[in-house]
Design a protein around this motif. Sequence first.
Motif, PDB file in Angstrom:
ATOM      1  N   ILE A 210      39.229  23.238 -15.129  1.00 34.99           N
ATOM      2  CA  ILE A 210      38.405  24.306 -15.686  1.00 34.99           C
ATOM      3  C   ILE A 210      38.955  24.724 -17.036  1.00 34.99           C
ATOM      4  CG2 ILE A 210      37.830  26.743 -15.380  1.00 34.99           C
ATOM      5  CD1 ILE A 210      37.511  26.233 -12.459  1.00 34.99           C
ATOM      6  N   HIS A 211      38.078  24.896 -17.986  1.00 38.51           N
ATOM      7  CA  HIS A 211      38.493  25.391 -19.294  1.00 38.51           C
ATOM      8  C   HIS A 211      37.720  26.649 -19.621  1.00 38.51           C
ATOM      9  CE1 HIS A 211      41.006  22.196 -21.087  1.00 38.51           C
ATOM     10  NE2 HIS A 211      40.497  21.516 -20.071  1.00 38.51           N
ATOM     11  N   LEU A 212      38.438  27.632 -20.054  1.00 36.98           N
ATOM     12  CA  LEU A 212      37.775  28.828 -20.560  1.00 36.98           C
ATOM     13  C   LEU A 212      37.934  28.766 -22.056  1.00 36.98           C
ATOM     14  CD1 LEU A 212      39.149  31.466 -18.124  1.00 36.98           C
ATOM     15  CD2 LEU A 212      36.756  31.252 -18.679  1.00 36.98           C
ATOM     16  N   ASN A 213      36.864  28.605 -22.762  1.00 35.75           N
ATOM     17  CA  ASN A 213      37.035  28.427 -24.190  1.00 35.75           C
ATOM     18  C   ASN A 213      35.812  28.885 -24.959  1.00 35.75           C
ATOM     19  OD1 ASN A 213      38.574  27.766 -26.316  1.00 35.75           O
ATOM     20  ND2 ASN A 213      38.972  25.675 -25.641  1.00 35.75           N
ATOM     21  N   ASN A 214      36.076  29.586 -26.023  1.00 40.92           N
ATOM     22  CA  ASN A 214      35.066  29.959 -27.021  1.00 40.92           C
ATOM     23  C   ASN A 214      33.957  30.839 -26.444  1.00 40.92           C
ATOM     24  OD1 ASN A 214      36.686  28.277 -28.357  1.00 40.92           O
ATOM     25  ND2 ASN A 214      35.135  26.750 -28.836  1.00 40.92           N
ATOM     26  N   LEU A 215      33.241  31.429 -27.357  1.00 41.05           N
ATOM     27  CA  LEU A 215      32.220  32.401 -26.966  1.00 41.05           C
ATOM     28  C   LEU A 215      30.824  31.828 -27.153  1.00 41.05           C
ATOM     29  CD1 LEU A 215      33.802  35.475 -28.753  1.00 41.05           C
ATOM     30  CD2 LEU A 215      33.785  35.023 -26.311  1.00 41.05           C
ATOM     31  N   LEU A 216      29.910  32.300 -26.320  1.00 40.38           N
ATOM     32  CA  LEU A 216      28.515  31.902 -26.441  1.00 40.38           C
ATOM     33  C   LEU A 216      27.730  33.091 -26.985  1.00 40.38           C
ATOM     34  CD1 LEU A 216      28.043  30.159 -22.990  1.00 40.38           C
ATOM     35  CD2 LEU A 216      28.555  29.073 -25.169  1.00 40.38           C
ATOM     36  N   VAL A 217      26.924  32.814 -27.977  1.00 42.01           N
ATOM     37  CA  VAL A 217      26.130  33.892 -28.575  1.00 42.01           C
ATOM     38  C   VAL A 217      24.754  33.885 -27.925  1.00 42.01           C
ATOM     39  CG1 VAL A 217      25.157  34.807 -30.697  1.00 42.01           C
ATOM     40  CG2 VAL A 217      27.337  33.618 -30.738  1.00 42.01           C
ATOM     41  N   LEU A 218      24.315  35.060 -27.510  1.00 40.61           N
ATOM     42  CA  LEU A 218      23.000  35.164 -26.904  1.00 40.61           C
ATOM     43  C   LEU A 218      22.019  35.740 -27.909  1.00 40.61           C
ATOM     44  CD1 LEU A 218      23.982  36.742 -23.486  1.00 40.61           C
ATOM     45  CD2 LEU A 218      23.577  34.345 -23.953  1.00 40.61           C
ATOM     46  N   ASN A 221      17.356  36.745 -24.953  1.00 37.08           N
ATOM     47  CA  ASN A 221      17.537  36.465 -23.514  1.00 37.08           C
ATOM     48  C   ASN A 221      18.235  35.154 -23.201  1.00 37.08           C
ATOM     49  OD1 ASN A 221      15.732  38.487 -23.727  1.00 37.08           O
ATOM     50  ND2 ASN A 221      14.031  37.336 -22.835  1.00 37.08           N
ATOM     51  N   LYS A 222      18.577  34.382 -24.189  1.00 42.17           N
ATOM     52  CA  LYS A 222      19.161  33.089 -23.821  1.00 42.17           C
ATOM     53  C   LYS A 222      20.232  32.656 -24.802  1.00 42.17           C
ATOM     54  CE  LYS A 222      15.292  30.721 -25.932  1.00 42.17           C
ATOM     55  NZ  LYS A 222      14.076  30.000 -25.666  1.00 42.17           N
ATOM     56  N   LEU A 223      20.851  31.551 -24.486  1.00 38.17           N
ATOM     57  CA  LEU A 223      21.936  31.044 -25.313  1.00 38.17           C
ATOM     58  C   LEU A 223      21.408  30.626 -26.670  1.00 38.17           C
ATOM     59  CD1 LEU A 223      24.848  29.972 -25.604  1.00 38.17           C
ATOM     60  CD2 LEU A 223      24.036  27.824 -24.656  1.00 38.17           C
TER      61      LEU A 223
END
Lengths: 384, 483
Positions: A210-218, A221-223
């Motif tokens: 598992i990798h936790l990495n970087n941010l997702l911009v919404l 309502n969606k990615l």
Amino acid sequence: MKKLFLLIIAVLTLTGCYDYQELNDLAIASAIGIDYIDEKYVVTVQIMNLEKSGEKENQSSALFKTEGNSIAEALKNFSISYPKQLYIGHIELMVMGKELINKDIEPVLEYFLRDPDQILEFYVIASDTNTAYEILNQKDETEDFASKGLVSSIETSSKQNGTITPVEFEELISLYLQKGINPVISNIYLEKKEVDKNEEKNALDIYNTIHLNNLLVLNDNKLYKKLTKKESIAYNIINNNLENIMIPSKYKDNDLVVRLTDIKTKLELKINNNKLNTEIKVQATGEIVDISKETFNKNDEFLNQISKIMSKEINTYITDIFDFCKNENIDILGLKQQIYQKYNKDYKKYKDKNIYSLTTKNIDSNIKVYNSGNTYYSVDRRKK
Amino acid sequence: MNKDLYENIIKIKNDSRNSTDYKYKEIAISDNKLCLVFIEDITSSDRINDYILKSISYLIENKISLTFKNLVKYFKNIVPGNEINQINDFDDLYKYLHNGSTIIIFDNYEIALAVETKAKLDRGINTPTVEQSISGPKDSFNENYKTNLGLIRKRIKTNNLVVDEKIIGKETKTRVNILYMKNIIEPKLLEDIKSSLDKINIDGILDSGDIGELISTSNGSFPVIESTERPDLTTKALLGGKVCIMVENSPNVLLIPTFFIDFFHNPEDNYQKSKNITFIRIIRLIAFVLSILTPALYIAVTTYNHEAIPTSLLINFAAQRANVPFPAIIEAIGMSLVFEILRESDIRMPNQMGSAIGILGAIVLGDAAVTAGIVSPIMVIVIAITAISGLIFSHVIIVNAIRWWRIVFMIFATVLGMPGMILCGFLFIMILASMDSFGKPYLYPFAPFNIKMINDTFVKFNSKKLNKRNPLLTDINYTRKRP
């Protein structure tokens, strides 16, 4: 005393013990994963399995998958496959799968916000490459419940690494509802490990990491897009999310790593005669963690030089995220929100414009490297 | 009284239906006849010998013949004995006879004499058994009301201490003493107490507890009259402007009025450093809350309000309750019941058998029930916390009140969960706030609030600062200590 008896009798006869639920009749969920596959919501629930074997209590977790046309229906369908009533009031983690985050997350926010039994203080993470089921299905040898491991990873990683932000459901909702800001959530993904064929079979268990990495911009309502590592760090610096962070750089072609602490950032947007100006002030103290070869004398002049290098470095970080916002025309730093709060009358004017292309920016990083940290004499010097 | 000696004796014999412990001793001195009447059990034979028989034998040995009138004079004036009373009628005669006097009835004379020859029928002054303390005086009241009065007089050596006696009980004729400081007491309070004592019309008073219940101004479970076995506490109450009621044959003295906060004070509190006392009093408050709320909170949290506890604790609770067959309320009530039975039997059992109950209780409650899967270990902890917290108070009367309210809270928690507990909490405070002890608000100084009197409640200020008496208890003598 008569009144007391009357009240007791009234309470006993009129209420009917509504909502009575014994603790041991509940299936307590510790994590929930939500996917959207083939126009159906697939909910993965991690249930705490409480078995008492002799003196020792054995705590483990089990995964259950249910599906339905809505989240409520999916959760209701849980009872088909499990004898106890599902209780999701105490979940610690929510994982959104790739299809869901690419489609529409609002139904999820809607359902959990409106559920009165729900404690809204759980972390929300999303994956842009995997389903929630795949993420939750990973076994963690160090913790009883896989979700516990993930939660502590989120917490430590955000403090040490700076590339993710622990976003609780409540914060996400509040960011989602605020005007003039795009919310971000942390990304999680599985990395396939190359499996050596000569290894024993049980190596399959750690097939994925598992990798936790970087941010997702919404956005809407969606990615919308995934931030790079540098942009993620810059986002966290601007939002004062970091306790400390290691910033790599170069000093006269040598590798240099500085740990920044006490990071205080102020982002301020001002409108003067229809001219927008954004001022970003970053203040931090730093200490040198690593510098390859001993190329310095520990004096003030040297530390000043390092300070200047670091200030420049931070400037590039912030310029990066500004450019990102400008190019993609989204607002994760909340400049429009500042207009909405401070210059409310002008908000309509700037609402649909790319605010990052209109504003001039003025970045002022003031990093003070005050000592050489834990670096002692180098090997080179000791040889002499 | 009759002139004829024998008729008098026959009347006494008839009235007492020849009770075997009535003793009659006829003596002839020269020509005069007289008869001693006494009740064997409550008189001291030594005293009868010393006071009466020796005087009579002196007359006989020395062959002194006295005329009848001189004989009566002789008994009245020469016979030793601190209390010699003249008796004119049978009512008087019985009163003295039953109080342990020896009655001398003369032939041909309407007047009899009562010589005090009471036997000592009580234990001496012992250490307190219920209200124990490490520091401070170690004496306590006993069943002899004269000793009890003496213990107070020993402490307050002015004539401001007034003792007012009433006889209550048609059969028992119990002496009830009202003690107060005349320079401090609020007259209306005294009047109220006296008039409510006057209203008592009963066959017998056996203990101060009887009086307490009869004159109590509240029917709730919380007591509005404190009872103590310690003379030092009684003295403190008197000096504070309270009224004390001392009942014959009772080692407990009633202090009126009593406020809720008084039950949080222990005898120890007067003799220790005030900062440490504040700490202990806060512990007592916490114990009070724990003792009332713990089982209810456990029930509410495990059956309704799962969201109120942290996840790890929830898992812990769920794991422990996994195999328990009963609902939480049955478990809680059952365990409380077992504990109460154990406590009650431990009190009633002779000391020698107490340890057996302790062992049995520890095994049954602590281990076997859990191993058998009847109760969860957490329930044992909950009941143990409740029980131990409840026992921090030295007044049994408040422990019982707590027990009653604990059950009420449990019922509300079972039916309505946490909101039910809040509802019950309101009810609890409402009932306490509406109570009064002889017209004085029970929750004083919290309701009505008086910031000046907070200095000796759940906190205790330095004794140097405790200058004033409770303004509710005195109108005329407000200052206790001049700075």
